[in-house]
Motif scaffolding. Structure first.
Motif, mmCIF file in Angstrom:
data_model
loop_
_atom_site.group_PDB
_atom_site.id
_atom_site.type_symbol
_atom_site.label_atom_id
_atom_site.label_comp_id
_atom_site.label_asym_id
_atom_site.label_seq_id
_atom_site.Cartn_x
_atom_site.Cartn_y
_atom_site.Cartn_z
ATOM 1 N N TYR A 74 -3.593 -3.913 -6.350
ATOM 2 C CA TYR A 74 -2.673 -2.828 -6.702
ATOM 3 C C TYR A 74 -2.187 -2.981 -8.144
ATOM 4 C CZ TYR A 74 -2.512 -2.569 -1.580
ATOM 5 O OH TYR A 74 -2.845 -2.500 -0.256
ATOM 6 N N ASN A 91 -6.383 -1.584 5.581
ATOM 7 C CA ASN A 91 -4.971 -1.923 5.812
ATOM 8 C C ASN A 91 -4.620 -1.841 7.295
ATOM 9 O OD1 ASN A 91 -3.725 -2.371 3.102
ATOM 10 N ND2 ASN A 91 -4.570 -0.351 2.735
ATOM 11 N N ILE A 100 0.831 -1.208 0.000
ATOM 12 C CA ILE A 100 0.000 0.000 0.000
ATOM 13 C C ILE A 100 0.866 1.259 0.000
ATOM 14 C CG2 ILE A 100 -0.253 0.108 2.516
ATOM 15 C CD1 ILE A 100 -2.826 1.119 -0.175
ATOM 16 N N VAL A 101 2.046 1.194 0.634
ATOM 17 C CA VAL A 101 2.961 2.340 0.619
ATOM 18 C C VAL A 101 3.444 2.597 -0.811
ATOM 19 C CG1 VAL A 101 5.212 3.190 1.380
ATOM 20 C CG2 VAL A 101 3.692 2.056 3.015
ATOM 21 N N SER A 150 -9.250 2.421 7.829
ATOM 22 C CA SER A 150 -8.922 1.776 6.556
ATOM 23 C C SER A 150 -8.676 0.283 6.758
ATOM 24 C CB SER A 150 -7.683 2.420 5.922
ATOM 25 O OG SER A 150 -6.509 2.022 6.590
ATOM 26 N N SER A 206 2.663 5.568 -6.096
ATOM 27 C CA SER A 206 2.780 5.249 -7.524
ATOM 28 C C SER A 206 2.562 6.469 -8.419
ATOM 29 C CB SER A 206 1.793 4.145 -7.909
ATOM 30 O OG SER A 206 0.460 4.543 -7.674
ATOM 31 N N THR A 207 1.727 7.404 -7.978
ATOM 32 C CA THR A 207 1.506 8.622 -8.781
ATOM 33 C C THR A 207 2.810 9.361 -9.004
ATOM 34 O OG1 THR A 207 -0.713 8.825 -7.827
ATOM 35 C CG2 THR A 207 0.188 10.755 -8.945
ATOM 36 N N SER A 241 0.525 3.793 -2.966
ATOM 37 C CA SER A 241 0.170 5.179 -2.658
ATOM 38 C C SER A 241 1.154 6.159 -3.284
ATOM 39 C CB SER A 241 0.136 5.377 -1.134
ATOM 40 O OG SER A 241 -0.814 4.520 -0.533
ATOM 41 N N VAL A 286 -0.927 7.386 8.897
ATOM 42 C CA VAL A 286 -1.972 7.422 7.869
ATOM 43 C C VAL A 286 -3.237 8.135 8.360
ATOM 44 C CG1 VAL A 286 -1.137 5.336 6.761
ATOM 45 C CG2 VAL A 286 -2.896 5.151 8.516
#
Length: 413
Positions: free
Chosen positions: A297, A181, A31-32, A179, A37-38, A35, A366
């Motif tokens: 993902y 996660n 998830i890190v 969340s 990835s943008t 997150s 988070v």
């Protein structure tokens, strides 16, 4: 191509870390990365990021058995392996156990790849027939498991009660404002890792000398266990919520083997865990439904996944599992050879504090509700210890995932 090669190497290294550190789940790292990835997509391709995620998932599945075998710290995927693994450990066969789970997991993925053309034909048809009845099928499977639970009426009743309580906990956390996660990290760490560490805190077991073993006997039982693990991993990929603990019960039914040895059990459990990791990625293409956080993902990074992508993912998985099969044996052997030098009481204390610190730091980072997570964490630990004290099977605690899955497919939540 160079960037993908580097991503695979980094994925393997990260997977070793997540596999060897209790409660540091691969989904947390996933998830890190997702997150970020943008930002990362400005410098590298989506396929490169996907290659990293696939590598870390496969590596984690190979290495998470090592702490379960050596210091009795299970994840939700390896909880069933503790008793058979420790039986062999106290028989002086730890080196053999490492080879069984490593080589068994490796062959399960190889077998899965070999039968892949057949799966591409038959599994979409099976899923189309079952998808409207998955909730009922999960209920049926759990009823069979409870019927086959060893023990008297009181044991069976307690098992059902623990399963339902863990399911209620899962429903509260997974449908709340926290969340998923954070919820999964908190619940699974408390139920499976920290509760075991606290329960075994004053344990003074002396581990006997281990026999040097450098080979694995690939007999008919070994082959049958590999086959059962590989096929059961596919079945779990179709049935959300069920884990390797329940998959092992399915595997026993597939082989019609009522007298499963500790060795057979470990091979099957490893095969289920690792083949399920690969199949969850393939399910994106086969049934248009990702079956793990990592596969979600990947499907979000690459919106239109084609057969060429799947072939590439399979190639990466084969490379990674081949490297990890050798590395897990080398690292496992090193840890086994140094086990008697470790003060397990101090190690348990360090791990309890470290896991707790990590959970609350991650929650704060988070923006999660710290007090809410704290209550869930305490309840999870208490429930895990209660199962230990009652001598029940800790796989019952997988109700935290199974019951929410059942209710989701029945349209209740």
């Amino acid at each position: 191509m160079i960037s993908i090669f580097i991503a695979i190497i980094l994925g393997i290294l990260a997977g070793i870390i997540t596999g060897m550190i209790p409660s540091l789940h691969v989904n947390t790292v996933g998830i890190v990365i997702f997150s970020a990835s943008t930002l990362l997509l400005n410098y590298i391709s989506a396929l490169t990021i996907a290659s990293f995620l696939i590598s870390i998932a496969i590596t984690h599945a190979m290495f998470e058995f090592i702490p379960s075998i050596t210091v009795a710290i299970p994840s939700e995927d390896t909880v069933m392996s503790i008793q058979p693994a420790h039986k062999l450990l106290f028989e002086g066969r730890a080196y053999e156990v490492i080879r069984l789970v490593s080589f068994g997991g490796y062959l399960s993925i190889v077998l899965l790849i070999i039968i892949m053309p057949f799966l591409f034909i038959i599994l979409p048809m099976i899923y189309d027939l079952l998808k409207d009845y998955i909730g009922y099928l999960l209920i049926f499977i759990m009823c069979i498991i409870f019927i086959k639970t060893r023990g008297n009426y009181n044991i069976k009743l307690l098992s059902i009660l623990v399963f339902l309580i863990s399911g209620i906990l899962g429903c509260i956390m997974l449908t709340g404002n926290v969340s998923s996660n954070i919820s999964l990290l908190c619940m699974l760490s408390g139920l499976f890792s920290v509760s075991n560490l606290i329960y075994n805190f004053n344990s003074n077991n002396i581990i006997p000398p281990q026999k040097e073993v450098h080979s694995v006997n690939v007999d008919n039982n070994f082959k049958r266990s590999v086959f059962a693990g590989s096929i059961s991993g596919c079945i779990l990929g179709l049935l959300p919520g069920l884990g390797p603990a329940q998959g092992t019960m399915i595997a026993q039914g597939l082989t019609l083997n009522k007298h499963v040895t500790s060795e057979d059990f470990l091979i099957t459990n490893s095969g289920i865990n690792i083949s399920d990791t690969l199949f969850s990625l393939i399910a994106i293409y086969l049934i248009s439904n990702p079956r793990s956080a990592i596969s979600v993902y990947v499907s979000n990074l690459i919106s239109d996944i084609t057969l060429a992508h799947i072939v590439f993912f399979i190639f990466i998985s084969l490379v990674v599992v081949s490297v990890c099969c050798m590395m897990s044996i080398i690292i496992g052997d090193y840890i086994i050879s140094h086990m008697n030098r470790v003060n397990f009481r101090k190690l348990n204390l360090i791990l309890i504090v470290g896991i707790t610190f990590f959970i609350f730091c991650y929650t704060f980072y988070v923006g999660g509700c710290v007090w809410y997570v704290g209550i869930c964490y305490v309840v999870s630990i208490a429930l895990g210890i209660m199962v230990n004290v009652l001598g029940l099977n800790k796989s019952l605690l997988m109700g935290v995932l199974i019951i929410p899955s059942i209710l989701t497919y029945l349209g209740v939540i």
